[in-house]
Motif scaffolding. Structure first.
Motif, PDB file in Angstrom:
ATOM      1  N   THR A 114       0.823  -1.211   0.000  1.00 37.74           N
ATOM      2  CA  THR A 114       0.000   0.000   0.000  1.00 37.74           C
ATOM      3  C   THR A 114       0.854   1.257   0.000  1.00 37.74           C
ATOM      4  OG1 THR A 114      -1.738  -1.192   1.188  1.00 37.74           O
ATOM      5  CG2 THR A 114      -1.873   1.210   1.188  1.00 37.74           C
ATOM      6  N   ARG A 115       1.879   1.279   0.862  1.00 35.38           N
ATOM      7  CA  ARG A 115       2.769   2.442   0.950  1.00 35.38           C
ATOM      8  C   ARG A 115       4.219   1.945   0.849  1.00 35.38           C
ATOM      9  NH1 ARG A 115      -1.315   3.151   4.550  1.00 35.38           N
ATOM     10  NH2 ARG A 115      -0.128   2.396   6.328  1.00 35.38           N
ATOM     11  N   PRO A 116       4.745   1.879  -0.369  1.00 32.96           N
ATOM     12  CA  PRO A 116       6.094   1.322  -0.562  1.00 32.96           C
ATOM     13  C   PRO A 116       7.174   2.027   0.255  1.00 32.96           C
ATOM     14  CG  PRO A 116       4.968   1.493  -2.663  1.00 32.96           C
ATOM     15  CD  PRO A 116       4.099   2.194  -1.662  1.00 32.96           C
ATOM     16  N   GLN A 117       7.043   3.338   0.467  1.00 34.06           N
ATOM     17  CA  GLN A 117       8.059   4.037   1.249  1.00 34.06           C
ATOM     18  C   GLN A 117       8.139   3.484   2.669  1.00 34.06           C
ATOM     19  OE1 GLN A 117      10.208   6.793   0.026  1.00 34.06           O
ATOM     20  NE2 GLN A 117      11.230   5.788   1.744  1.00 34.06           N
ATOM     21  N   GLU A 118       7.000   3.133   3.244  1.00 32.77           N
ATOM     22  CA  GLU A 118       7.011   2.561   4.592  1.00 32.77           C
ATOM     23  C   GLU A 118       7.677   1.183   4.600  1.00 32.77           C
ATOM     24  OE1 GLU A 118       3.406   2.731   6.828  1.00 32.77           O
ATOM     25  OE2 GLU A 118       3.030   4.826   6.289  1.00 32.77           O
ATOM     26  N   GLU A 161      15.103   7.328  -5.611  1.00 28.86           N
ATOM     27  CA  GLU A 161      15.004   8.396  -4.607  1.00 28.86           C
ATOM     28  C   GLU A 161      14.281   7.913  -3.364  1.00 28.86           C
ATOM     29  OE1 GLU A 161      16.637  11.293  -4.649  1.00 28.86           O
ATOM     30  OE2 GLU A 161      17.509  10.410  -6.461  1.00 28.86           O
ATOM     31  N   MET A 162      13.308   7.031  -3.528  1.00 26.42           N
ATOM     32  CA  MET A 162      12.610   6.460  -2.369  1.00 26.42           C
ATOM     33  C   MET A 162      13.553   5.599  -1.531  1.00 26.42           C
ATOM     34  SD  MET A 162       9.024   5.486  -4.308  1.00 26.42           S
ATOM     35  CE  MET A 162       8.250   4.706  -2.882  1.00 26.42           C
ATOM     36  N   VAL A 163      14.409   4.842  -2.210  1.00 22.51           N
ATOM     37  CA  VAL A 163      15.412   4.034  -1.506  1.00 22.51           C
ATOM     38  C   VAL A 163      16.339   4.933  -0.687  1.00 22.51           C
ATOM     39  CG1 VAL A 163      17.401   2.487  -1.826  1.00 22.51           C
ATOM     40  CG2 VAL A 163      15.304   2.135  -3.170  1.00 22.51           C
ATOM     41  N   LYS A 164      16.754   6.024  -1.285  1.00 19.03           N
ATOM     42  CA  LYS A 164      17.626   6.976  -0.572  1.00 19.03           C
ATOM     43  C   LYS A 164      16.898   7.640   0.587  1.00 19.03           C
ATOM     44  CE  LYS A 164      20.443   8.091  -4.662  1.00 19.03           C
ATOM     45  NZ  LYS A 164      20.760   9.134  -5.681  1.00 19.03           N
ATOM     46  N   THR A 165      15.631   7.965   0.377  1.00 17.47           N
ATOM     47  CA  THR A 165      14.831   8.599   1.434  1.00 17.47           C
ATOM     48  C   THR A 165      14.726   7.702   2.664  1.00 17.47           C
ATOM     49  OG1 THR A 165      13.548   9.900  -0.148  1.00 17.47           O
ATOM     50  CG2 THR A 165      12.521   9.492   1.989  1.00 17.47           C
ATOM     51  N   ASN A 219      24.840   4.506  -0.989  1.00 19.53           N
ATOM     52  CA  ASN A 219      25.365   3.842  -2.181  1.00 19.53           C
ATOM     53  C   ASN A 219      24.240   3.182  -2.975  1.00 19.53           C
ATOM     54  OD1 ASN A 219      27.449   3.159  -3.925  1.00 19.53           O
ATOM     55  ND2 ASN A 219      27.894   1.217  -2.896  1.00 19.53           N
ATOM     56  N   ALA A 220      23.108   3.882  -3.052  1.00 17.27           N
ATOM     57  CA  ALA A 220      21.931   3.333  -3.734  1.00 17.27           C
ATOM     58  C   ALA A 220      22.105   3.429  -5.250  1.00 17.27           C
ATOM     59  CB  ALA A 220      20.671   4.068  -3.293  1.00 17.27           C
ATOM     60  N   LYS A 221      21.822   2.332  -5.931  1.00 12.90           N
ATOM     61  CA  LYS A 221      21.991   2.253  -7.381  1.00 12.90           C
ATOM     62  C   LYS A 221      20.911   1.336  -7.961  1.00 12.90           C
ATOM     63  CE  LYS A 221      27.066   2.482  -7.056  1.00 12.90           C
ATOM     64  NZ  LYS A 221      28.326   1.736  -7.283  1.00 12.90           N
TER      65      LYS A 221
END
Length: 250
Positions: free
Chosen positions: A146-150, A222-226, A231-233
């Motif tokens: 539902t909320r991938p960022q969470e 950007e969500m991964v970095k948030t 070292n997100a790629k």
């Protein structure tokens, strides 16, 4: 915490209240659980095995590592991880109990029983302590959250310092013409194949729509970095039909 009682989200191309999505996703995967591995063949034109091997190549599992395999369903990623690591442990977590049941039926699950746990749980509220796992994977699952960022925030929380995140998900082709061709295949062929193979048109239609709604590679990066990952790629697979995102908890 903000009141989400009137918040909405996507369920395929439909807009639904957030509190309904998890139940609807469960319904989809309850329906397709017994045909899930065949479904992956249909959705990816059979290439998902190569993508999963590419995931393991980049991940490079090491002996003794503890994996959390979220939306791990039938155990595909966990089995690959444990074979590569030689010795280790995987916890397979999925929202849908029938998916875990299908995973436990597989021959690999029996061979690796001492190295596997199967847990029903929610990616947005993991039932584990902080700093527990060396590796977190989610394969073709985060677009259904539902909320991938969470879910990414939770991944960061349960990983140990030095831990690794790896996300495999359908993504977007960089060329508009190629994307249109792939969409023609997706929307016209996949649901019909779902009907033919699993007797289920609607679930496959949702899965196709969920791919088109998912953020593109750079937005998801950007969500991964948030979430806090360093070292997100990402790496495109099959020109961007799928993508691997990687990050580290430093």
């Amino acid at each position: 915490m903000s009141d989400r009682s009137d918040s909405t989200t996507h369920f395929g191309f439909e807009t639904v209240p957030e509190h309904e999505k998890a139940g609807r996703v469960q319904g989809v995967f309850n329906s397709v659980a017994s045909k899930y591995d065949i479904m992956n063949d249909v959705m990816s034109m059979g290439i998902h095995r190569i993508w999963k091997d590419a995931m393991m190549d980049w991940l490079a599992p090491r002996t003794g590592q503890r994996l959390l395999d979220v939306a791990g369903g039938t155990g595909d990623i966990s089995f690959r991880f444990l074979k590569r690591a030689g010795r280790g442990h995987s916890t397979v977590l999925d929202l849908t109990a029938p998916m875990l049941i299908e995973g436990r039926k597989r021959a690999e699950a029996e061979q690796m029983a001492d190295s596997l746990d199967w847990v029903t749980g929610d990616a947005m509220a993991l039932p584990f302590k902080d700093n527990t796992f060396d590796v977190y994977t989610i394969s073709f699952g985060i677009r259904n959250v539902t909320r991938p960022q969470e879910a990414l925030n939770e991944a960061y929380r349960v990983l140990k310092p030095g831990g690794r995140l790896m996300v495999l998900e359908f993504s977007q082709l960089p060329n508009d013409g190629m994307q249109k061709l792939y969409d023609l295949y997706s929307f016209n062929v996949i649901p019909r194949m779902g009907k033919l193979i699993a007797g289920d048109y609607d679930s496959y239609q949702y899965l196709v729509e969920s791919i088109r709604n998912f953020p593109d590679q750079d937005t998801f990066l950007e969500m991964v970095k948030t979430a806090g990952f360093a070292n997100a790629k990402y790496r495109n697979l099959s020109l961007g039909i799928a993508a691997l995102h990687s990050g580290w908890k430093i």
